[in-house]
Design a protein around this motif. Structure first.
Motif, short mmCIF file in Angstrom:
data_model
loop_
_atom_site.label_atom_id
_atom_site.label_comp_id
_atom_site.label_asym_id
_atom_site.label_seq_id
_atom_site.Cartn_x
_atom_site.Cartn_y
_atom_site.Cartn_z
N PRO A 89 0.84 -1.20 0.00
CA PRO A 89 0.00 0.00 0.00
C PRO A 89 0.87 1.25 0.00
O PRO A 89 1.87 1.35 0.71
N ILE A 90 0.49 2.19 -0.83
CA ILE A 90 1.24 3.43 -0.94
C ILE A 90 0.63 4.45 0.01
O ILE A 90 -0.56 4.70 -0.04
N GLU A 91 1.45 4.99 0.84
CA GLU A 91 0.97 6.00 1.78
C GLU A 91 0.93 7.35 1.07
O GLU A 91 1.86 7.72 0.34
N GLU A 92 -0.14 8.07 1.30
CA GLU A 92 -0.22 9.41 0.74
C GLU A 92 0.62 10.35 1.59
O GLU A 92 0.60 10.29 2.81
N GLN A 93 1.35 11.19 0.89
CA GLN A 93 2.17 12.15 1.61
C GLN A 93 1.28 13.29 2.07
O GLN A 93 0.46 13.79 1.32
N SER A 94 1.46 13.66 3.29
CA SER A 94 0.66 14.77 3.81
C SER A 94 1.25 16.08 3.30
O SER A 94 2.42 16.18 2.94
N PHE A 95 0.42 17.08 3.28
CA PHE A 95 0.83 18.39 2.80
C PHE A 95 1.78 19.02 3.81
O PHE A 95 1.51 19.02 5.00
N GLN A 96 2.89 19.54 3.31
CA GLN A 96 3.84 20.23 4.16
C GLN A 96 4.06 21.62 3.59
O GLN A 96 4.44 21.79 2.44
N ALA A 97 3.79 22.61 4.41
CA ALA A 97 3.96 23.98 3.97
C ALA A 97 5.45 24.33 3.94
O ALA A 97 6.23 23.86 4.76
N LEU A 98 5.81 25.10 2.95
CA LEU A 98 7.19 25.55 2.83
C LEU A 98 7.28 27.01 3.22
O LEU A 98 6.40 27.80 2.91
N SER A 99 8.37 27.36 3.86
CA SER A 99 8.56 28.76 4.20
C SER A 99 9.03 29.51 2.96
O SER A 99 9.52 28.93 1.99
N LEU A 100 8.87 30.80 2.99
CA LEU A 100 9.32 31.62 1.87
C LEU A 100 10.83 31.57 1.71
O LEU A 100 11.35 31.69 0.61
N ASP A 101 11.54 31.38 2.81
CA ASP A 101 13.00 31.28 2.73
C ASP A 101 13.43 30.04 1.96
O ASP A 101 14.46 30.03 1.29
N ALA A 102 12.65 28.97 2.05
CA ALA A 102 13.00 27.76 1.33
C ALA A 102 12.75 27.93 -0.17
O ALA A 102 13.46 27.35 -0.99
N LEU A 103 11.77 28.73 -0.53
CA LEU A 103 11.48 28.95 -1.94
C LEU A 103 12.43 29.97 -2.56
O LEU A 103 12.79 29.86 -3.73
N GLN A 104 12.79 30.96 -1.79
CA GLN A 104 13.70 31.99 -2.31
C GLN A 104 14.78 32.22 -1.27
O GLN A 104 14.50 32.53 -0.13
N SER A 105 16.00 32.10 -1.71
CA SER A 105 17.09 32.42 -0.79
C SER A 105 17.40 33.91 -0.95
O SER A 105 17.44 34.43 -2.05
N THR A 118 15.25 22.95 -3.99
CA THR A 118 13.95 23.33 -3.45
C THR A 118 12.84 22.51 -4.11
O THR A 118 11.93 22.02 -3.45
N ILE A 119 12.92 22.34 -5.43
CA ILE A 119 11.90 21.57 -6.14
C ILE A 119 11.94 20.10 -5.74
O ILE A 119 10.92 19.47 -5.55
N ARG A 120 13.14 19.56 -5.56
CA ARG A 120 13.26 18.15 -5.14
C ARG A 120 12.69 17.94 -3.74
O ARG A 120 12.04 16.95 -3.46
#
Length: 123
Positions: A89-105, A118-120
């Motif tokens: 059985p494949i477990e669904e990954q729960s949603f994890q919020a990303l901080s703005l610092d992780a999206l933009q350095s 960041t995309i990975r």
């Protein structure tokens, strides 16, 4: 019913105005006004009848679709507790919020390695 009486009133009013202006060129204003009133009532009532018919057809389709879904569910064997060795059985990954610092350095916005990392991590 999804459409309210205002839509039927608008369609009836439009029909009555068109009827009045086309009838006024060949008749007196009283006859034209009478015909416009009849056109309004006709389109107003036909709008409700059309809504009723469409609602009935839609409810019949929904009932048929529900019955098909129920019959498919009943005929399928239930294998909820039985897990074969090959099936995992494949477990669904729960949603994890990303901080703005992780999206933009803040230091280096154009570094492709940070963007790829960041995309990975995001997926």
């Amino acid at each position: 019913m999804s459409v309210n009486w205002g839509v039927n009133g608008f369609i009836g009013l439009t029909a009555s105005l068109v009827t009045y202006f086309f009838s006024y060129t060949n008749n007196t204003w009283q006859t034209s006004l009478f015909r416009a009133g009849m056109g309004f009532l006709l389109f107003f009532v036909l709008g409700f009848i059309l809504q009723f018919v469409v609602h009935q057809v839609d409810s019949i389709k929904n009932t048929d679709r529900d019955q098909k879904q129920n019959s498919v569910d009943e005929t399928e064997p239930k294998t909820g507790s039985i897990i074969h060795h090959e099936e995992v059985p494949i477990e669904e990954q729960s949603f994890q919020a990303l901080s703005l610092d992780a999206l933009q350095s803040a230091g280096n916005l154009k570094d492709p390695e940070i963007t790829v990392d960041t995309i990975r991590n995001w997926n």
